[in-house]
Design a protein around this motif. Structure first.
Motif, short mmCIF file in Angstrom:
data_model
loop_
_atom_site.label_atom_id
_atom_site.label_comp_id
_atom_site.label_asym_id
_atom_site.label_seq_id
_atom_site.Cartn_x
_atom_site.Cartn_y
_atom_site.Cartn_z
N TYR A 1 -16.92 2.31 -0.95
CA TYR A 1 -17.87 3.20 -0.27
C TYR A 1 -17.61 4.67 -0.60
O TYR A 1 -18.52 5.40 -0.91
CB TYR A 1 -17.83 2.95 1.24
N ASN A 2 -16.37 5.09 -0.52
CA ASN A 2 -15.97 6.44 -0.92
C ASN A 2 -15.20 6.28 -2.23
O ASN A 2 -14.02 5.97 -2.22
CB ASN A 2 -15.11 7.09 0.16
N THR A 3 -15.88 6.52 -3.34
CA THR A 3 -15.28 6.25 -4.65
C THR A 3 -14.32 7.33 -5.13
O THR A 3 -13.64 7.15 -6.13
CB THR A 3 -16.38 6.03 -5.71
N GLU A 4 -14.24 8.44 -4.42
CA GLU A 4 -13.35 9.54 -4.79
C GLU A 4 -11.99 9.39 -4.12
O GLU A 4 -11.55 10.24 -3.35
CB GLU A 4 -13.98 10.88 -4.41
N GLN A 5 -11.32 8.27 -4.41
CA GLN A 5 -9.99 8.02 -3.88
C GLN A 5 -9.29 7.02 -4.80
O GLN A 5 -9.93 6.41 -5.65
CB GLN A 5 -10.05 7.51 -2.44
N LYS B 1 -4.57 -3.51 14.64
CA LYS B 1 -4.71 -2.05 14.82
C LYS B 1 -3.34 -1.42 15.09
O LYS B 1 -3.06 -0.31 14.62
CB LYS B 1 -5.68 -1.73 15.96
N ALA B 2 -2.48 -2.13 15.82
CA ALA B 2 -1.13 -1.61 16.08
C ALA B 2 -0.33 -1.52 14.78
O ALA B 2 0.41 -0.56 14.56
CB ALA B 2 -0.41 -2.50 17.09
N VAL B 3 -0.49 -2.51 13.91
CA VAL B 3 0.19 -2.49 12.61
C VAL B 3 -0.33 -1.32 11.76
O VAL B 3 0.45 -0.59 11.15
CB VAL B 3 0.03 -3.83 11.86
N GLU B 4 -1.64 -1.12 11.76
CA GLU B 4 -2.21 0.02 11.02
C GLU B 4 -1.64 1.34 11.54
O GLU B 4 -1.26 2.20 10.74
CB GLU B 4 -3.73 0.03 11.14
N MET B 5 -1.59 1.50 12.85
CA MET B 5 -1.07 2.74 13.43
C MET B 5 0.41 2.93 13.10
O MET B 5 0.84 4.04 12.81
CB MET B 5 -1.27 2.74 14.95
N MET B 6 1.18 1.84 13.13
CA MET B 6 2.60 1.90 12.81
C MET B 6 2.81 2.42 11.39
O MET B 6 3.77 3.14 11.11
CB MET B 6 3.22 0.51 12.96
N MET B 7 1.88 2.08 10.50
CA MET B 7 2.03 2.47 9.10
C MET B 7 1.31 3.77 8.76
O MET B 7 1.30 4.18 7.60
CB MET B 7 1.54 1.32 8.21
N GLY B 8 0.71 4.39 9.75
CA GLY B 8 0.06 5.68 9.54
C GLY B 8 -1.42 5.61 9.80
O GLY B 8 -2.10 4.72 9.32
N GLU C 1 -8.47 7.58 8.32
CA GLU C 1 -9.89 7.74 8.62
C GLU C 1 -10.67 6.66 7.90
O GLU C 1 -10.26 6.20 6.83
CB GLU C 1 -10.36 9.13 8.16
N HIS C 2 -11.81 6.32 8.45
CA HIS C 2 -12.68 5.31 7.86
C HIS C 2 -13.07 5.72 6.44
O HIS C 2 -13.46 6.86 6.20
CB HIS C 2 -13.93 5.16 8.74
N ASN C 3 -12.92 4.78 5.49
CA ASN C 3 -13.27 4.99 4.08
C ASN C 3 -12.49 6.12 3.40
O ASN C 3 -12.97 6.75 2.48
CB ASN C 3 -14.78 5.21 3.89
N LYS C 4 -11.29 6.36 3.88
CA LYS C 4 -10.39 7.35 3.27
C LYS C 4 -9.13 6.63 2.80
O LYS C 4 -8.86 5.51 3.21
CB LYS C 4 -10.00 8.43 4.30
N PRO C 5 -8.30 7.27 1.94
CA PRO C 5 -7.06 6.63 1.51
C PRO C 5 -6.19 6.25 2.71
O PRO C 5 -6.17 6.95 3.73
CB PRO C 5 -6.38 7.72 0.67
N ARG C 6 -5.50 5.11 2.57
CA ARG C 6 -4.65 4.65 3.66
C ARG C 6 -3.52 3.78 3.15
O ARG C 6 -3.67 3.11 2.13
CB ARG C 6 -5.47 3.91 4.71
N ALA C 7 -2.41 3.80 3.88
CA ALA C 7 -1.27 2.95 3.53
C ALA C 7 -1.64 1.49 3.72
O ALA C 7 -1.26 0.64 2.91
CB ALA C 7 -0.06 3.31 4.37
#
Length: 147
Positions: A45-49, A73-80, A83-89
């Motif tokens: 969706y966001n191809t600039e990443q 969601k708790a695991v996602e929060m634990m790892m940082g 934002e939606h459609n942005k780079p993420r761990a």
């Protein structure tokens, strides 16, 4: 125990290690039974990443669908946070919860965008090609052929 399927994606840092850490953090409430091959994919969706590393797991749990959502969601929060459609761990999506259809303000299962996501369907077909989408009445392999 319910059989569930979870999609995983990472495009920051050590992507493979992030996926491993997320899988370990699901225990003991969610027991991973199978994991697909890891696949490098372009962001959709966001191809600039950066590119993603994606996988799907089949797991078992006694948790209710809403509690699975809380756990991922708790695991996602634990790892940082991300934002939606942005780079993420790590990004975790509950794809299927047994053969149930769940619709609530914060959770829709099967995942509503599943049928358009090759990066989810390919690894899902690898580990569960005969899995039937309970709302659409077709297998995930058939959904993949339509993309």
């Amino acid at each position: 125990m319910k059989t569930i399927y979870i999609g995983l994606g990472s495009n920051m840092g050590d992507r493979e290690a992030n996926i491993g850490k997320a899988l370990a953090a699901l225990a003991p409430e969610i027991v991973v039974e199978k994991i697909s091959t890891l696949r490098e994919t372009d962001p959709m969706y966001n191809t600039e990443q950066p590119k993603f590393l994606n996988a799907v797991v089949e797991a078992r749990t006694d948790l209710l669908a809403q509690d699975v959502l809380k756990k991922v969601k708790a695991v996602e929060m634990m790892m940082g946070e991300h934002e939606h459609n942005k780079p993420r761990a790590i990004d975790l999506d509950l794809l299927f919860y047994a053969d149930e259809i769940v619709e609530s303000p914060d959770l829709t299962v099967p995942h509503p965008k599943l049928a358009e996501r090759k990066f989810v369907l390919e690894p899902l077909v690898e580990i569960a090609q005969g899995l039937v989408h309970p709302a659409l009445g077709v297998t995930v392999a058939e959904l993949l052929k339509k993309i």
